[in-house]
Design a protein around this motif. Structure first.
Motif, PDB file in Angstrom:
ATOM      1  N   THR A 463       0.833  -1.187   0.000  1.00 60.62           N
ATOM      2  CA  THR A 463       0.000   0.000   0.000  1.00 60.62           C
ATOM      3  C   THR A 463       0.871   1.240   0.000  1.00 60.62           C
ATOM      4  O   THR A 463       2.098   1.158   0.134  1.00 60.62           O
ATOM      5  CB  THR A 463      -0.946  -0.002   1.213  1.00 60.62           C
ATOM      6  N   TRP A 666      -7.064  -0.619   1.086  1.00 59.04           N
ATOM      7  CA  TRP A 666      -7.698  -0.153  -0.138  1.00 59.04           C
ATOM      8  C   TRP A 666      -6.873   0.898  -0.889  1.00 59.04           C
ATOM      9  O   TRP A 666      -7.131   1.138  -2.071  1.00 59.04           O
ATOM     10  CB  TRP A 666      -9.064   0.466   0.158  1.00 59.04           C
ATOM     11  N   PHE A 669      -5.493   0.394  -4.398  1.00 62.52           N
ATOM     12  CA  PHE A 669      -6.434  -0.005  -5.439  1.00 62.52           C
ATOM     13  C   PHE A 669      -6.610   1.078  -6.500  1.00 62.52           C
ATOM     14  O   PHE A 669      -7.247   0.838  -7.528  1.00 62.52           O
ATOM     15  CB  PHE A 669      -7.786  -0.353  -4.838  1.00 62.52           C
ATOM     16  N   THR A 670      -6.096   2.283  -6.229  1.00 67.56           N
ATOM     17  CA  THR A 670      -6.149   3.351  -7.225  1.00 67.56           C
ATOM     18  C   THR A 670      -4.769   3.965  -7.386  1.00 67.56           C
ATOM     19  O   THR A 670      -3.868   3.748  -6.570  1.00 67.56           O
ATOM     20  CB  THR A 670      -7.154   4.452  -6.831  1.00 67.56           C
ATOM     21  N   ASN A 675     -10.176   8.368  -4.330  1.00 66.47           N
ATOM     22  CA  ASN A 675     -11.185   7.921  -5.292  1.00 66.47           C
ATOM     23  C   ASN A 675     -10.772   8.309  -6.705  1.00 66.47           C
ATOM     24  O   ASN A 675     -10.329   9.443  -6.946  1.00 66.47           O
ATOM     25  CB  ASN A 675     -12.538   8.539  -4.952  1.00 66.47           C
ATOM     26  N   ASN A 748     -15.045   2.504   7.096  1.00 64.97           N
ATOM     27  CA  ASN A 748     -14.153   2.715   5.951  1.00 64.97           C
ATOM     28  C   ASN A 748     -14.429   1.667   4.886  1.00 64.97           C
ATOM     29  O   ASN A 748     -13.578   0.854   4.534  1.00 64.97           O
ATOM     30  CB  ASN A 748     -12.689   2.631   6.403  1.00 64.97           C
ATOM     31  N   LEU A 750     -15.057  -0.216   1.381  1.00 61.73           N
ATOM     32  CA  LEU A 750     -14.600  -0.155  -0.006  1.00 61.73           C
ATOM     33  C   LEU A 750     -15.802  -0.389  -0.907  1.00 61.73           C
ATOM     34  O   LEU A 750     -16.431  -1.443  -0.864  1.00 61.73           O
ATOM     35  CB  LEU A 750     -13.541  -1.222  -0.262  1.00 61.73           C
ATOM     36  N   ILE A 752     -16.657  -1.026  -4.394  1.00 64.07           N
ATOM     37  CA  ILE A 752     -16.151  -1.418  -5.714  1.00 64.07           C
ATOM     38  C   ILE A 752     -17.283  -1.324  -6.743  1.00 64.07           C
ATOM     39  O   ILE A 752     -18.420  -1.721  -6.481  1.00 64.07           O
ATOM     40  CB  ILE A 752     -15.569  -2.837  -5.678  1.00 64.07           C
ATOM     41  N   HIS A 760     -15.255   3.730  -5.153  1.00 66.04           N
ATOM     42  CA  HIS A 760     -14.856   4.587  -4.042  1.00 66.04           C
ATOM     43  C   HIS A 760     -14.060   3.787  -3.013  1.00 66.04           C
ATOM     44  O   HIS A 760     -14.615   2.895  -2.366  1.00 66.04           O
ATOM     45  CB  HIS A 760     -16.069   5.201  -3.359  1.00 66.04           C
ATOM     46  N   ILE A 761     -12.782   4.095  -2.878  1.00 68.67           N
ATOM     47  CA  ILE A 761     -12.049   3.485  -1.767  1.00 68.67           C
ATOM     48  C   ILE A 761     -12.300   4.259  -0.480  1.00 68.67           C
ATOM     49  O   ILE A 761     -11.997   3.774   0.617  1.00 68.67           O
ATOM     50  CB  ILE A 761     -10.534   3.395  -2.065  1.00 68.67           C
ATOM     51  N   GLU A 763     -15.745   5.759   0.737  1.00 68.51           N
ATOM     52  CA  GLU A 763     -17.156   5.984   0.443  1.00 68.51           C
ATOM     53  C   GLU A 763     -17.742   6.971   1.446  1.00 68.51           C
ATOM     54  O   GLU A 763     -17.834   6.681   2.635  1.00 68.51           O
ATOM     55  CB  GLU A 763     -17.926   4.666   0.494  1.00 68.51           C
TER      56      GLU A 763
END
Length: 788
Positions: A463, A666, A669-670, A675, A748, A750, A752, A760-761, A763
């Motif tokens: 991460t 998370w 993930f981007t 987000n 928190n 996630l 998807i 939205h990681i 939300e």
């Protein structure tokens, strides 16, 4: 409890090996100091890497020579200090990168000439911003007090290259003003700041096989100079930069596994009646190996997974020091399996057709300050906490079978064990009842043969580094924990087609330990057999009732948020009623527009009006400076806190050795750790035939777009149960829980989606997804400190 087993731990002898450097190399980074450094000249450094130290014992393996990877140097920080009593800094610290090891044949750096000095090197930091204008390295003592942060264990078995931090210095150096002269060649011995662990396992029983070996209590920071392990000079952590990481591995047929870890100096204890090193006398932060095996009882056929504990160090009795630049050859010999006690958990992974046994009263989790004896206690004189019988509450067809005679699921008061015979793949929930016919605890039985709890199927996530000032995707990623290969309760890791529901896992309201079967269709949809599928009772014949409505004649039903507020203790109610959905909304079954309006919620959408952020091992978010906090959206009051606790709790729904994930999972993930604004910023793996119509997506877990390997896993968009009890967004949304919370009781989650607008990681747009009463899937991670 676990068992200390014999280990060979090998230490130290000193040999010098040299590698040379004499090519001019421009500094990649130069700090600015408050003094004028004057004219500098080029000098040639030769860095001689000290060999790993080994104390050869009669029962040890012969040490091998250092490898090229272990000697590799990829970058260096260069410091020069005068020879006065204070040893003051002479030059601005400079950072040099080395693109190819052949450059070390002629490595030139800038030094101050015509003065007796000490040249100091810190290598392989991989941190060009480690020393800044604000870092006090004005003297050698100040430099040696500095620490390297974000250190991670390193491996060669997994194909990773090595970049082991090193330090070294040379005293009484005088550089000639004329560059390129022989007197300007400086040989500096450097020493690795990491230890090398070579781990082997030897099991004496043919009915026991090694499952995994976990290494925990690995420091994330290390001083430039070595600690002694004496008095107060021990490896310690005082803030979030010292977060203890862990890793777990299986041998995968290899004879041994090699891991490199920062030094961990925890000292030497007094001899303890020849009891050896064990959990009773080990320092709280001593490096620990946890060995998990699969055991099939040769007499009864019972399947268990006992754990054993080993503490490497200078000897097998008193020394808990893990020294830098030392090899520890650890052979784990399991020669006895007598009186093995297997701790209970809230979920057990069982192969179809097997017999599971476990001790329901025996729990090891200590997170959150909860005591399991508040709920189950064999010595409770009232009988309210004592198991009288065990039955199946619900099961997928034939997961266990017809237990009407009590011969497939039963409790034996003599052994104080619960036994479960499984049949075919599926899921079930069994419950213990006291003599008053009250449910006092329940357990999820996950029947599958794809072995989701096996480490060989897991992927370790990485991460982005982050702190209170921001998220840093441009910096090297930090290594996290191993992530389970599928959702908790899923019957497959990957889909066979785009709309396959076998990868769907169970659904959990945040903080509750018991699962709800997943919704398979409906948007929105009532929680009925038509939308969820058929589940059966203890006899495996009667289909259990299901509804989102307030209807206690149905096994699965809801209570409203208004009624929840009347409960004196919603957690106790949830334990006694594991199939009842506790709404966070005022009413039930009100529909999408209703749950999108935050004004329709009670207790900030929490199913528990008492509010408890610790239920799954997180810490309550606070703003007193004790934890890092980064603000994602100030207008919506959205943050990420460094509030992942060090210990699992008794309410965590994951199997033993696993726990609910931290929120930082998370971030990777981007592309930005925030987000995304378009699909190109989503770290998805483009699987063959994948398209946005699929009910899920593959995510790279270890690097951006798999640039450092193909570590990816499938996340289904399996929908959720929103706060009014309805099922929602099957096939389009995946709303994944983790252990941590934000302020205001926001989870928190996630979120998807196969479109970037709704991926939205963080939300915070839709309350129907971020309140605690929402029931979503869970992706477990490996527990770095099982039993703690």
């Amino acid at each position: 409890m676990r068992y200390l087993v014999f280990l060979s731990a090998i230490l130290c002898a000193n040999i010098l090996l040299g590698s040379c450097s004499e090519e001019k190399l421009a500094a990649d980074k130069e700090t600015s100091s408050n003094f004028e450094e004057g004219e500098l000249t080029l000098a040639s450094l030769k860095l001689a890497v000290n060999s790993f130290e080994v104390n050869v014992q009669s029962d040890s393996r012969v040490p091998e020579e250092d490898t090229e990877a272990e000697r590799a140097i990829h970058d260096i920080w260069v410091f020069q200090f005068d020879a006065t009593e204070n040893q003051n800094l002479l030059i601005n610290p400079r950072y040099y990168t080395i693109a190819d090891q052949s450059e070390l044949d002629n490595l030139q750096v800038w030094l101050k000439p015509n003065i007796t000095s000490t040249v100091y090197i810190v290598a392989n930091t991989n941190q060009p911003n480690w020393i800044t204008d604000k870092t006090d390295v004005s003297s050698r003592a100040n430099l040696e007090a500095q620490e390297l942060y974000n250190l991670e264990p390193q491996f060669t078995n997994e194909g990773q290259s090595l970049s082991i931090p090193m330090t070294g210095y040379k005293d009484n150096v005088t550089i000639n003003e004329e560059s390129g002269t022989a007197t300007n060649e400086v040989t500096i011995p450097v020493t690795r700041m990491f230890a090398k662990l070579c781990v082997k396992a030897d099991i004496s029983f043919d009915y026991m096989t090694l499952r995994s070996i976990g290494i925990s209590r690995i420091p994330k920071a290390s001083k430039v100079t070595a600690r002694t392990g004496e008095g107060n000079d021990k490896t310690d952590y005082r803030n979030t930069f010292y977060y203890w990481k862990a890793t777990t591995f299986d041998l995968n047929g290899e004879e041994e596994h090699i891991v490199y870890v920062p030094e961990n100096m925890q000292g030497i204890i007094e001899e303890d009646n020849n009891s050896g090193k064990n959990e009773g006398n080990a320092p709280a932060k001593a490096l620990r190996l946890t060995v998990e095996v699969d055991r099939e009882d040769p007499d009864t056929g019972e399947n268990t997974q006992p754990n054993y504990v080993v503490y490497p160090g200078g000897n097998v009795t008193t020394d808990f020091n893990i020294k830098r630049n030392c090899i520890y050859n650890v052979t784990i010999n399991i020669t006895s399996d007598k009186d093995v006690h297997i701790p209970s958990s809230n979920c057990f992974v069982v192969v179809p057709g097997n017999l599971l046994s476990f001790e329901p009263y025996y729990r090891e989790e200590k997170g959150g300050g909860y005591s399991f004896k508040d709920y189950l206690d064999v010595n409770d004189e009232t009988g309210k906490k004592v198991i009288d019988k065990v039955e199946i509450i619900w099961q997928s067809k034939d997961a266990i079978g017809d237990n009407s005679k009590g011969d497939l699921v039963w409790y034996n008061p003599e052994t104080q064990k619960i036994y479960v015979k499984t049949k075919t793949e599926g899921n079930a929930l069994i419950a213990a009842y006291n003599k008053y016919d009250e449910i006092i605890w329940s357990w999820h039985i996950w029947v599958t043969d794809h072995d989701p709890a096996n480490l060989s199927n897991a992927v370790r996530y990485t991460t982005y580094e982050w702190d209170s000032n921001g998220i840093y995707p441009d910096r090297p990623r930090t290594s996290g924990l191993e992530v389970m290969s599928c959702n908790l309760g899923a019957l497959a890791n990957e889909p066979e087609n785009g709309q396959d529901t076998k990868p769907f896992g169970m659904l959990y309201q945040w903080g509750r330990k018991d699962p709800f079967p997943p919704v398979l269709k409906g948007n929105p949809g009532n929680y009925t057999v038509q939308n969820v599928g058929e589940y059966y009772d203890n006899s495996n014949k009667q289909v259990v009732g299901m509804t989102s409505d307030v209807d206690p004649t149905q096994l699965f039903h809801s209570i409203s948020g208004i009624d929840m507020l009347k409960l004196p203790n919603p957690v106790c109610y949830a334990i006694q009623h594991p199939t009842v959905f506790i709404c966070g909304t005022k009413g039930v079954m009100k529909g999408e527009q209703y749950v999108e309006n935050i004004l329709n919620y009670v207790a900030e959408g929490d199913w528990n009006h008492v509010h408890d952020d610790r239920l799954w091992g997180g810490l309550p978010p606070v703003d007193d400076g004790s934890m890092e906090k980064y603000t994602i959206n100030s207008q919506r009051n959205v943050h990420i806190y460094d509030n992942y606790g060090s210990s699992k709790t008794i309410f965590d729904p994951c199997p033993y050795g696993w726990r609910t994930a931290p929120g930082e999972l998370w971030l990777g993930f981007t592309k930005t750790g925030l987000n995304p604004t378009n699909w190109d910023e989503v770290n998805n793996y483009p699987a063959p035939d994948w398209n946005p119509s699929w009910w899920g997506t593959y995510i790279y877990m270890q690097s951006w777009k798999g640039e450092n390997g193909n570590g990816y896993t499938y996340f289904p968009n399996q929908g959720t149960r929103v706060g009014d009890g309805y099922g929602m967004r099957v096939g389009t949304c995946g709303n994944y829980h983790n252990a941590t919370t934000d302020s205001g009781n926001r989870v928190n989650i996630l979120h998807i989606h196969n479109t970037a607008r709704l991926f939205h990681i963080f939300e915070f747009e839709f309350p129907m997804y971020y309140v605690k009463s929402v029931a979503g899937p869970i992706r477990c991670v490996r527990d770095p400190n099982p039993g703690q």
